[in-house]
Design a protein around this motif. Structure first.
Motif, PDB file in Angstrom:
ATOM      1  N   ILE A   1      86.778   3.000  54.317  1.00  0.00           N
ATOM      2  CA  ILE A   1      86.851   3.269  52.880  1.00  0.00           C
ATOM      3  C   ILE A   1      88.278   3.648  52.522  1.00  0.00           C
ATOM      4  O   ILE A   1      88.850   4.574  53.106  1.00  0.00           O
ATOM      5  N   ASP A   2      88.856   2.937  51.564  1.00  0.00           N
ATOM      6  CA  ASP A   2      90.208   3.229  51.087  1.00  0.00           C
ATOM      7  C   ASP A   2      90.112   4.179  49.910  1.00  0.00           C
ATOM      8  O   ASP A   2      89.470   3.878  48.899  1.00  0.00           O
ATOM      9  N   LEU A   3      90.762   5.339  50.000  1.00  0.00           N
ATOM     10  CA  LEU A   3      90.657   6.380  48.985  1.00  0.00           C
ATOM     11  C   LEU A   3      91.757   6.327  47.939  1.00  0.00           C
ATOM     12  O   LEU A   3      91.713   7.092  46.968  1.00  0.00           O
TER      13      LEU A   3
ATOM     14  N   SER B   1      94.855   9.118  57.309  1.00  0.00           N
ATOM     15  CA  SER B   1      93.509   8.613  57.559  1.00  0.00           C
ATOM     16  C   SER B   1      92.715   9.706  58.244  1.00  0.00           C
ATOM     17  O   SER B   1      93.271  10.527  58.984  1.00  0.00           O
ATOM     18  N   VAL B   2      91.427   9.722  57.999  1.00  0.00           N
ATOM     19  CA  VAL B   2      90.530  10.688  58.627  1.00  0.00           C
ATOM     20  C   VAL B   2      89.377   9.914  59.251  1.00  0.00           C
ATOM     21  O   VAL B   2      88.763   9.055  58.597  1.00  0.00           O
ATOM     22  N   VAL B   3      89.099  10.210  60.487  1.00  0.00           N
ATOM     23  CA  VAL B   3      88.011   9.548  61.198  1.00  0.00           C
ATOM     24  C   VAL B   3      86.870  10.538  61.392  1.00  0.00           C
ATOM     25  O   VAL B   3      87.075  11.666  61.847  1.00  0.00           O
TER      26      VAL B   3
ATOM     27  N   SER C   1      96.033   5.082  67.557  1.00  0.00           N
ATOM     28  CA  SER C   1      95.749   3.761  66.984  1.00  0.00           C
ATOM     29  C   SER C   1      94.330   3.327  67.297  1.00  0.00           C
ATOM     30  O   SER C   1      93.668   2.657  66.496  1.00  0.00           O
ATOM     31  N   GLY C   2      93.837   3.723  68.452  1.00  0.00           N
ATOM     32  CA  GLY C   2      92.460   3.380  68.811  1.00  0.00           C
ATOM     33  C   GLY C   2      91.447   4.081  67.927  1.00  0.00           C
ATOM     34  O   GLY C   2      90.402   3.513  67.585  1.00  0.00           O
ATOM     35  N   ASP C   3      91.747   5.320  67.555  1.00  0.00           N
ATOM     36  CA  ASP C   3      90.822   6.055  66.679  1.00  0.00           C
ATOM     37  C   ASP C   3      90.655   5.360  65.335  1.00  0.00           C
ATOM     38  O   ASP C   3      89.593   5.418  64.712  1.00  0.00           O
ATOM     39  N   LEU C   4      91.720   4.704  64.872  1.00  0.00           N
ATOM     40  CA  LEU C   4      91.724   4.100  63.537  1.00  0.00           C
ATOM     41  C   LEU C   4      91.174   2.684  63.527  1.00  0.00           C
ATOM     42  O   LEU C   4      91.139   2.033  62.477  1.00  0.00           O
ATOM     43  N   ASP C   5      90.746   2.187  64.680  1.00  0.00           N
ATOM     44  CA  ASP C   5      90.190   0.838  64.763  1.00  0.00           C
ATOM     45  C   ASP C   5      88.874   0.775  63.985  1.00  0.00           C
ATOM     46  O   ASP C   5      87.968   1.589  64.200  1.00  0.00           O
ATOM     47  N   THR C   6      88.777  -0.166  63.062  1.00  0.00           N
ATOM     48  CA  THR C   6      87.572  -0.261  62.228  1.00  0.00           C
ATOM     49  C   THR C   6      86.749  -1.500  62.555  1.00  0.00           C
ATOM     50  O   THR C   6      85.926  -1.947  61.758  1.00  0.00           O
TER      51      THR C   6
ATOM     52  N   VAL D   1      85.790   5.692  58.669  1.00  0.00           N
ATOM     53  CA  VAL D   1      87.233   5.881  58.615  1.00  0.00           C
ATOM     54  C   VAL D   1      87.666   5.889  57.151  1.00  0.00           C
ATOM     55  O   VAL D   1      87.473   4.910  56.426  1.00  0.00           O
ATOM     56  N   PHE D   2      88.216   7.016  56.730  1.00  0.00           N
ATOM     57  CA  PHE D   2      88.746   7.145  55.375  1.00  0.00           C
ATOM     58  C   PHE D   2      90.265   6.958  55.434  1.00  0.00           C
ATOM     59  O   PHE D   2      90.959   7.708  56.136  1.00  0.00           O
ATOM     60  N   ASN D   3      90.771   5.998  54.699  1.00  0.00           N
ATOM     61  CA  ASN D   3      92.205   5.743  54.648  1.00  0.00           C
ATOM     62  C   ASN D   3      92.762   6.095  53.274  1.00  0.00           C
ATOM     63  O   ASN D   3      92.041   6.160  52.284  1.00  0.00           O
ATOM     64  N   GLY D   4      94.079   6.311  53.230  1.00  0.00           N
ATOM     65  CA  GLY D   4      94.755   6.490  51.946  1.00  0.00           C
ATOM     66  C   GLY D   4      94.658   7.883  51.363  1.00  0.00           C
ATOM     67  O   GLY D   4      94.693   8.039  50.140  1.00  0.00           O
ATOM     68  N   LEU D   5      94.570   8.920  52.204  1.00  0.00           N
ATOM     69  CA  LEU D   5      94.511  10.293  51.697  1.00  0.00           C
ATOM     70  C   LEU D   5      95.914  10.834  51.435  1.00  0.00           C
ATOM     71  O   LEU D   5      96.809  10.664  52.272  1.00  0.00           O
ATOM     72  N   LYS D   6      96.082  11.507  50.305  1.00  0.00           N
ATOM     73  CA  LYS D   6      97.363  12.161  50.056  1.00  0.00           C
ATOM     74  C   LYS D   6      97.335  13.629  50.458  1.00  0.00           C
ATOM     75  O   LYS D   6      98.387  14.266  50.553  1.00  0.00           O
TER      76      LYS D   6
END
Length: 913
Positions: free
Chosen positions: A565-567, A527-529, A553-558, A498-503
């Motif tokens: 990974i926070d980008l 976010s991209v899963v 919300s379930g897709d983003l569960d880590t 899960v990649f978070n923080g994409l602009k």
């Protein structure tokens, strides 16, 4: 040891100034015929003064230029008499750039056999030779390099000799005298107070040329310096007799001197700045020992690819620690440079060693010397030191810092500063460390080198502050710990990431790149899963352009075994592709034993080469390209069938290592080939028309048949507009011979530096163009008619071709492999991409300069992805291609750092952090 030997050497930055220097009213280089008639005041500029010792000193104010001297810097009131005012409107101003390692004029461009004077092959040690004696005043590079902000260059002899000869600093402007000598910044012939300069080299270069060894080279140094030591001793004895009044003992004796060795005597007297070509630790050690044996200092170690591995060794050099003059990313071109690192400037600086970025022109085009500093900053060199590395530091290393390298104030706290600096200034359209920063005006000796304007506007959309670059501390430490060869292998994740923080998110769709998400609001980033290398969903995604669902919300569960990974404002974008270079066909260009070897370039016989058969995987250049977002290389043999492979693959049998074994048929047509151009065209015509009429046997005939049937394109590496015109006519000739006259063959030009001259004809013929490199240089006669781009021309080759609706792609220098990693910067530069700015919340800005607003960010990405693949014959579906993940910024920004590659075909995410 004489008393002369016991005195301390001049300080590293000392200037042995002539007493009249400080009282001069005008520069000794003042050229009344070319200089402006009135003083010039540059108003309201953001001035980087070069006072690095005090930190990053920036002054918002004015600069007064008059009679070849900077008279004042700061807030300048009304100036008496007639003046010319330039309104900078906040634009950045720096001193003119200084290149500590150049062969301008001695190796002039275009390269012609009768004009090259870089190396003498008459002996290993020749301190009596002078680069000035070979300085060609007709080098095309003077004008081009000055347009990049370069104002001063130290012209060195070549490196074929242990001592190649004396070097000379020059200014890069035309002079009214038009002579070689009038280009000199300072001449040691005019004043004994001027520094002399000497070029030395050790290691592979002199050993190769003279079929010797390092032992032979060091002995040649010692023998030469022993001759100089004995001559100096005789001179000292003579002078002691004079000083003692023993005239009878020298009545019949001339002062002992020898033109062959007098330059080395001056080295021993501390009057010469030595610039020493030196790559490896063993070579540094030899020169350090030599300097201490004969008590002379070294101004700079050049190239110095292993200096960052042994910083304490350089500090043992006699007298003072030399600067280290480096390339930013050019390495691995021969064994000596194999352990070079992009982190070397940072590591050396952290070790207390001053760094210089240099060009080795025409090794690198010195027009873009500043780009070396920009890259060094990207990989960790602090901003102030990056700017100093091409201004103040090289000026000091050359003993010229009393007059160039700074925008020096005439007055400081009411005290007159006697150092009257040269008015070599550059007004930039952006912060000098921003990618694509371009001069608005360049002054050399106070004389404008570009068309004058009453105002010099910085571009409000281009970055006006130093880029916030990524942190590479970990990578720099690993480079040192691994003795220059850190592991470049990724960490593979086959599960959920899960990649978070994409602009922003860009994806491929129907052969194009589309922007499917973006935000300038840090609270609304995406976010991209990814699961098994496949994009599952994108949060905040509200577009029907591509078939990707919006995350729940379930897709983003880590929780569990997912990797999070926070980008931090990063991006997801299609991976880049490159074409034309021999990437994958050699580990080290200068070592024939570890490459595919020489290829028969002639279109003769029935056999044909396949690049796929000679591929070498895990070359460091390929792995570095992969880590820079270039995951596909489309590699041609000199003549034969082109292949496409994954730059990150472990071996040929690895999953998805070979993407296509035969994408195109490649030939090159050049004035510099062994055969005449007419012979090369004759053989090409014979093969193509033969295929139309039934074809010849063998693999060669089959390849031509595939071209005429439209199965694969014909890739032609070509530069000259005249040869391009011939290729266009040949294409028409072949198509006319086809039974179905409406059938077209696919032809793509690669390189094509003069293609802009035939833009409409290329468009009409349906020929595609892969421009490589994007920043052209007239290295050869057949590329003499380049379109140089801003600030010398409003248009570029890419913008001109696109304006005529030619299908265009871009690639890095096709003669090199190391340049592939910099494809992302090439795309951003030629596109003139602007950084994302927080205050712009409606749409990302388009293009600033080079492409004249013709490209969006998505279209810019296409230049080195979908367009390259289309023109090079790599056909396939969009949904199977790699995606690149960056943190901190986008792929085409200095803020972005590549942290991962998403590969659905391999079913993994390759993490690069």
């Amino acid at each position: 040891m004489s008393d002369d030997d016991k005195r301390p050497l001049p300080a590293y930055d000392a200037m042995p100034a002539h007493p009249d220097f400080y009282s001069r009213k005008q520069s000794d280089r003042f050229d009344a015929a070319l200089s402006p008639k009135n003083p010039i005041v540059v108003r309201n500029a953001t001035i980087w003064t070069g006072e690095v010792a005090k930190g990053l000193e920036i002054v918002f104010g004015d600069v007064l230029l008059d009679k070849g001297i900077i008279k004042a810097v700061g807030k300048i009131g009304p100036v008496k008499g007639r003046i010319d005012e330039i309104q900078a409107n906040g634009a950045w101003v720096t001193a003119g750039l200084v290149d500590l390692h150049s062969h301008l004029g001695d190796n002039p461009s275009p390269t012609l056999a009768g004009a090259v004077d870089g190396n003498s092959l008459k002996g290993l040690t020749q301190p009596w030779l002078r680069s000035l004696d070979g300085l060609n005043t007709h080098d095309e590079s003077y004008r081009l390099s000055a347009a990049g902000g370069l104002t001063t260059a130290l012209v060195l002899p070549g490196s074929a000799n242990a001592i190649g000869g004396q070097a000379f600093p020059i200014k890069l402007r035309p002079t009214s005298e038009k002579s070689t000598s009038s280009m000199l910044l300072e001449s040691p012939f005019e004043s004994p107070s001027h520094w002399r300069h000497l070029k030395q080299a050790c290691g592979e270069n002199p050993s190769r040329v003279y079929s010797g060894t390092r032992m032979d080279t060091i002995w040649s140094f010692r023998a030469a310096y022993e001759e100089a030591r004995k001559l100096k001793e005789k001179q000292d004895e003579y002078c002691q007799k004079v000083k003692a009044g023993r005239w009878d003992s020298i009545r019949d004796e001339a002062f002992p001197d020898d033109l062959q060795w007098e330059a080395l005597v001056d080295v021993l007297r501390g009057k010469v700045k030595i610039q020493n070509h030196c790559y490896e630790a063993v070579d540094f050690d030899g020169i350090v020992r030599l300097s201490n044996e004969f008590n002379f200092s070294i101004a700079g170690f050049h190239h110095a690819h292993e200096a960052y591995l042994v910083p304490d060794l350089s500090k043992k050099t006699y007298g003072h620690t030399p600067v280290v003059a480096l390339f930013a990313t050019w390495a691995r071109y021969k064994r000596e440079s194999y352990r070079g690192s992009e982190f070397a400037p940072k590591v050396l600086s952290d070790s207390g060693i001053e760094v210089v970025m240099k060009s080795d022109h025409p090794g690198l085009n010195s027009r873009y010397l500043l780009h070396e500093a920009q890259q060094a900053h990207y990989y960790g060199l602090p901003a102030n030191l990056a700017l100093a590395s091409v201004t103040t530091t090289p000026a000091r290393a050359a003993g010229l810092d009393h007059r160039v390298g700074k925008v020096k104030k005439g007055y400081d706290a009411g005290v007159v500063d006697k150092k009257l600096f040269e008015p070599d200034l550059v007004i930039w359209d952006a912060h000098p460390l921003a990618l694509g920063a371009t001069p608005i005006q360049v002054y050399i000796d106070g004389i404008p080198q570009l068309p004058s304007k009453s105002s010099a506007h910085s571009d409000p959309h281009k970055e006006q502050k130093a880029p916030k670059t990524p942190n590479f501390d970990k990578e720099a430490h690993e480079a040192v710990d691994a003795d220059g060869l850190p592991s470049l292998q990724p960490q593979q994740k086959k599960g959920r990431v899960v990649f978070n923080g994409l602009k922003s998110v860009y994806m491929r769709n129907a052969g194009k790149v589309v922007e499917v998400f973006r935000t300038m609001d840090a609270t609304k980033r995406a976010s991209v899963v990814v699961q098994a290398g496949t994009i599952c969903c994108v949060s905040g995604f509200a577009s029907g352009i591509v078939n990707v669902k919006t995350c729940s919300s379930g897709d983003l569960d880590t929780t569990g075994d997912a990797t999070r990974i926070d980008l931090d404002g990063g991006s997801l974008a299609p991976a880049l592709s490159t074409v034309g270079s021999p990437l994958g066909l050699r580990h080290i260009a200068g070592e024939s034993s570890i490459g595919d070897g020489n290829v028969d370039r002639k279109v003769t016989g029935q056999d044909i080469n396949r690049a796929a058969d000679g591929l070498l995987f895990q070359t460091r250049d390929a792995l570095l390209a992969y880590r820079s977002g270039v995951t596909t290389a489309i590699t041609p043999p000199s003549l034969g069938l082109v292949t496409a492979f994954s730059t990150g693959a472990k071996h040929k049998l690895d999953k998805e290592a070979i993407l296509s074994e035969e994408t195109a048929f490649h030939v090159s047509v050049s004035l510099g080939a062994e055969e005449s151009v007419s012979t090369q065209i004759r053989n090409l015509r014979k093969g193509l028309l033969g295929a139309v009429n039934g074809g010849e046997g063998g693999d060669l005939g089959k390849a031509f048949k595939r071209v005429v049937e439209g199965e694969i394109p014909l890739l032609v590496t070509v530069e000259s507009a005249d040869i391009i015109a011939t290729i266009i006519k040949l294409k028409g000739e072949v198509e006319s011979a086809l039974a179905n006259n409406s059938k077209k063959i696919r032809v793509t030009l690669v390189g094509a530096k003069e293609a802009h001259l035939l833009a409409s004809e290329i468009a009409e013929a349906g020929v595609g163009v892969i421009v490589a490199p994007v920043r052209p240089f007239p290295r050869t006669w057949e590329s003499l008619r380049i379109l140089p781009g801003p600030p010398l021309s409003e248009k570029t080759a890419v913008s001109t071709l696109m304006k005529h609706n030619v299908t265009v792609a871009v690639a890095s220098d096709t003669s090199q492999t190391w340049t592939t990693r910099n494809t992302r910067w090439d795309v951003a530069w030629v596109s003139g991409l602007l950084p994302h700015r927080a205050e712009e919340d409606t749409e990302f800005p388009k293009i600033a300069l080079d492409s004249q607003g013709m490209l969006s960010r998505s279209e810019a990405l296409e230049l080195a992805s979908t367009k390259v693949e289309e023109l090079a014959g790599l056909n396939g579906k969009d949904d199977g291609r790699d995606l690149v993940v960056t943190s901190g910024g986008e792929l085409l920004e200095f803020e972005g750092k590549v942290v991962g590659v998403v590969s659905s075909k391999k079913g993994v995410v390759d993490l690069l952090i």
